[in-house]
Design an enzyme around this catalytic site. Structure first.
Site, PDB file in Angstrom:
ATOM      1  N   GLY A   1       0.773  -1.237   0.000  1.00 32.06           N
ATOM      2  CA  GLY A   1       0.000   0.000   0.000  1.00 32.06           C
ATOM      3  C   GLY A   1       0.796   1.273   0.000  1.00 32.06           C
TER       4      GLY A   1
ATOM      5  N   PRO B   1       4.713  -5.213  -1.186  1.00 33.74           N
ATOM      6  CG  PRO B   1       6.945  -4.534  -1.436  1.00 33.74           C
ATOM      7  CD  PRO B   1       6.062  -5.528  -0.700  1.00 33.74           C
ATOM      8  N   GLY B   2       3.945  -3.465  -4.252  1.00 32.07           N
ATOM      9  CA  GLY B   2       3.864  -3.617  -5.701  1.00 32.07           C
ATOM     10  C   GLY B   2       4.136  -2.294  -6.380  1.00 32.07           C
ATOM     11  NE  ARG B   3      -0.280   2.364  -6.203  1.00 31.14           N
ATOM     12  CZ  ARG B   3      -1.381   2.460  -6.939  1.00 31.14           C
ATOM     13  NH1 ARG B   3      -1.377   3.186  -8.024  1.00 31.14           N
ATOM     14  NH2 ARG B   3      -2.476   1.823  -6.586  1.00 31.14           N
TER      15      ARG B   3
ATOM     16  NE  ARG C   1      -3.068   3.847 -11.524  1.00 33.60           N
ATOM     17  CZ  ARG C   1      -2.911   5.078 -11.104  1.00 33.60           C
ATOM     18  NH1 ARG C   1      -2.439   6.015 -11.912  1.00 33.60           N
ATOM     19  NH2 ARG C   1      -3.218   5.403  -9.865  1.00 33.60           N
TER      20      ARG C   1
ATOM     21  CE1 TYR D   1      -8.951   2.135  -9.403  1.00 32.56           C
ATOM     22  CE2 TYR D   1      -6.977   2.206 -10.749  1.00 32.56           C
ATOM     23  CZ  TYR D   1      -7.907   1.488 -10.021  1.00 32.56           C
ATOM     24  OH  TYR D   1      -7.784   0.127  -9.921  1.00 32.56           O
TER      25      TYR D   1
ATOM     26  CB  CYS E   1     -16.000   4.908 -30.046  1.00 32.80           C
ATOM     27  SG  CYS E   1     -15.460   5.157 -31.743  1.00 32.80           S
TER      28      CYS E   1
ATOM     29  CE1 TYR F   1      -2.403  -2.992  -9.222  1.00 34.76           C
ATOM     30  CE2 TYR F   1      -1.078  -1.173  -8.395  1.00 34.76           C
ATOM     31  CZ  TYR F   1      -1.648  -2.408  -8.214  1.00 34.76           C
ATOM     32  OH  TYR F   1      -1.464  -3.076  -7.029  1.00 34.76           O
TER      33      TYR F   1
END
Length: 440
Positions: free
Chosen positions: A246, A294-296, A332, A336, A363, A393
Site C-alpha cells: 500500500g 509491495p507492488g506499486r 487508470r 480512478y 469511441c 497497473y
C-alpha cells in the site's frame, strides 16, 4: 547514496533518456504505443524499501504481481530476494514460468476457486491469506482430500479507510476483503477444528497508494496488539504477521530537472523514514517474522507509456491532442481519475505552452490520458509523448477493447534496450478465435 526511480528518467540535449538510452534514437524503428521500464529504477526502489525495513530483525518482502506481472520483472525481483504475492492461478503459472520456486508464494484474494486451491496445495506454496470463513472451510476440506497440510494466515479487516481512491481502499468492513477482527479471533481460538490447516500467521492490507503514514501507524498498532493477544492464547503459535503493501508513490512528475529530482529524493527518503519509524514503534521487539507485499512502490515510477501524436483537434471549447495510446492501454485515468504527468520525448526550449486534453482513439468520452494539462504548443503529428508513472497497473490492466492490439513492453538496463513482451496483434487474436469456431 539515496536514490529514487525518477532520476533514471532525464533530459540530455533536450531529449528524454531512460538510464543511458536515448528514447529518440531507440524509438526510430519501434511502434507506439508501448511500455518502457527502467530495471535499475526498480532495483533501487526495492533496495530503498528493504533498507527501510532494516529497523526490524526479521522481515521478508513478497512482490505483489498484480502491479506488474511481466515475467522479466518478477524474475528480477525474485533474484533480488523477493517472494511473490499472487491473487490467481494465472499468476502462479507466471511465477513457475519465471522459474521461481512456488514455495515463495503467498496466495491472496477473495475468490479462490476449488481448482485454484487444489493447484496451490499441490505446489506447496508458502501460505494462503484467508478472506472468509467459507474459504477456510473449503481449503481445510481440500487439504484433507489431498492428504496435505494447508499453511494459512487469516486476513483481518481492521475497518480502517485508507488508499488513494475509494476503489482501492480495502480495509473497511464495507469492502469485500478480510474477516472482521472478532470473528477472526474465534477462528484462531478454534483452530483445532480445521485439522488440515496450519495457522501460521495473521495478515492485513488496508489499501493502495497510501502516502499518509498515520494510517499505517493506526493499522499497525491495531495488528501488533491483535497478534500479541492471539499469541497469548494456548494452542495458537504464529510464525509471521503480514502487513500487506500500500505504500504510495508521487505521480506528479511535472518537472524533470536536477532540482526537482533532488526534491523527490528527499520526499521519498522522508516517507520511508516515517514508515520505518512506525514499524520500529510497533514491531521492534516482535518475535515473529514480518511480511510485506509491495507492488506499486517498486514499479510505479519505473515505467513510461510512449505514444505518438495522431493529430491536433481544436474547437471553440477545447484543444485535443489525439494520441495512439488509449484507455485500453492505460485505464487508470478513466477508472480512478488518476493523474499521469506527460512530457515530450524531444523537448523544445523555446515553445510556449497551452492547455490541452490528451485523448485516445477509442469511441468513449472517457478515453482520455490527461485533461486540462499544459503542453508545448509545437507538439505535432508524429511526435512522441512519454506518460510517466506507468510502471504499475498499466500493462496489467490493458485490454483489446475496440479490437486494438495488446501493446509491447521494453526494458532498459544501463545501455541495453530489450523487448520483454511482444505486441499481441489483432491478427493473432483473430487466429485464436478462428481455431475455436469459424463458420462464416
Amino acid at each position: 547514496m539515496t536514490r529514487c526511480a525518477e532520476e533514471h528518467f532525464y533530459y540530455h540535449n533536450h531529449t528524454l533518456h531512460v538510464e543511458n538510452v536515448c528514447l529518440h534514437t531507440a524509438m526510430q524503428n519501434i511502434e507506439t504505443p508501448c511500455y518502457v521500464y527502467s530495471i535499475t529504477a526498480m532495483r533501487d526502489q526495492f533496495q530503498l524499501f528493504k533498507n527501510a525495513l532494516s529497523c526490524l530483525p526479521r522481515t521478508r518482502i513478497f512482490y505483489a504481481l498484480k502491479a506488474n506481472s511481466n515475467l522479466s520483472i518478477i524474475k528480477h525481483f525474485s533474484d533480488l530476494g523477493a517472494g511473490m504475492d499472487v491473487v490467481s492461478v494465472g499468476e502462479i503459472e507466471r511465477v513457475e514460468t519465471a522459474t521461481i520456486p512456488t514455495q515463495d508464494i503467498v496466495f491472496s484474494g477473495v475468490g479462490k476457486t476449488t481448482e485454484e486451491i487444489d493447484i496451490a496445495l499441490s505446489k506447496e506454496i508458502h501460505c494462503f491469506n484467508i478472506e472468509s470463513i467459507e474459504e477456510l472451510e473449503l481449503i481445510n476440506q481440500r487439504a484433507k482430500n489431498l492428504n496435505v497440510k494447508a499453511p494459512i494466515a487469516i486476513r483481518v479487516n481492521p475497518n480502517i479507510e485508507a488508499g488513494g481512491n475509494d476503489k482501492i481502499s480495502t480495509g473497511r468492513l464495507t469492502d469485500k476483503f478480510g474477516i472482521d477482527a472478532p470473528t477472526a479471533r474465534q477462528l484462531y481460538i478454534n483452530n483445532h477444528q480445521y485439522e488440515a490447516c496450519i495457522f501460521k500467521g495473521v495478515a492485513m492490507h488496508i489499501g493502495s497508494q497510501i502516502t499518509d503514514i498515520s494510517l499505517f501507524d493506526r493499522a499497525y498498532r491495531f495488528l501488533a496488539a491483535y497478534a500479541k493477544e492471539l499469541a497469548a492464547v494456548e494452542g495458537i503459535t504464529l510464525t509471521h504477521i503480514d502487513l500487506g503493501g500500500g505504500l504510495g508513490i508521487a505521480y506528479d512528475q511535472t518537472h524533470i530537472d536536477s532540482v526537482s529530482i533532488q526534491e523527490k529524493k528527499q520526499a521519498v527518503t522522508q516517507l520511508l523514514q516515517d514508515y520505518s519509524d512506525v514499524l520500529k514503534n510497533n514491531f521492534l521487539h516482535f518475535p515473529n517474522e514480518i511480511h510485506f507485499e509491495p507492488g506499486r512502490f517498486l514499479t510505479g515510477n519505473a515505467g513510461l507509456l510512449l505514444t505518438r501524436i495522431i493529430r491536433n483537434k481544436i474547437n471553440q471549447e477545447k484543444h485535443f491532442v489525439i494520441v495512439d495510446a488509449a484507455m485500453n492501454d492505460i485505464i487508470r485515468p478513466t477508472l480512478y481519475d488518476a493523474h499521469h504527468s506527460i512530457h515530450p520525448v524531444t523537448a523544445s526550449i523555446h515553445s510556449e505552452k497551452h492547455v490541452v486534453d490528451v485523448v485516445g482513439p477509442i469511441c468513449e468520452t472517457g478515453d482520455f490520458i490527461a485533461r486540462s494539462i499544459s503542453m508545448p504548443s509545437k507538439e505535432a503529428c508524429g511526435d512522441i509523448l512519454a506518460i510517466f508513472s506507468a510502471g504499475a497497473y498499466g500493462s496489467v490492466q490493458s485490454s483489446s477493447y475496440n479490437s486494438r492490439p495488446v501493446i509491447a513492453e521494453y526494458a532498459v538496463q544501463n545501455m541495453h534496450f530489450n523487448c520483454i513482451k511482444h505486441a499481441y496483434t489483432v491478427k493473432e487474436q483473430l487466429e485464436k478465435e478462428k481455431q475455436v469456431h469459424f463458420s462464416i
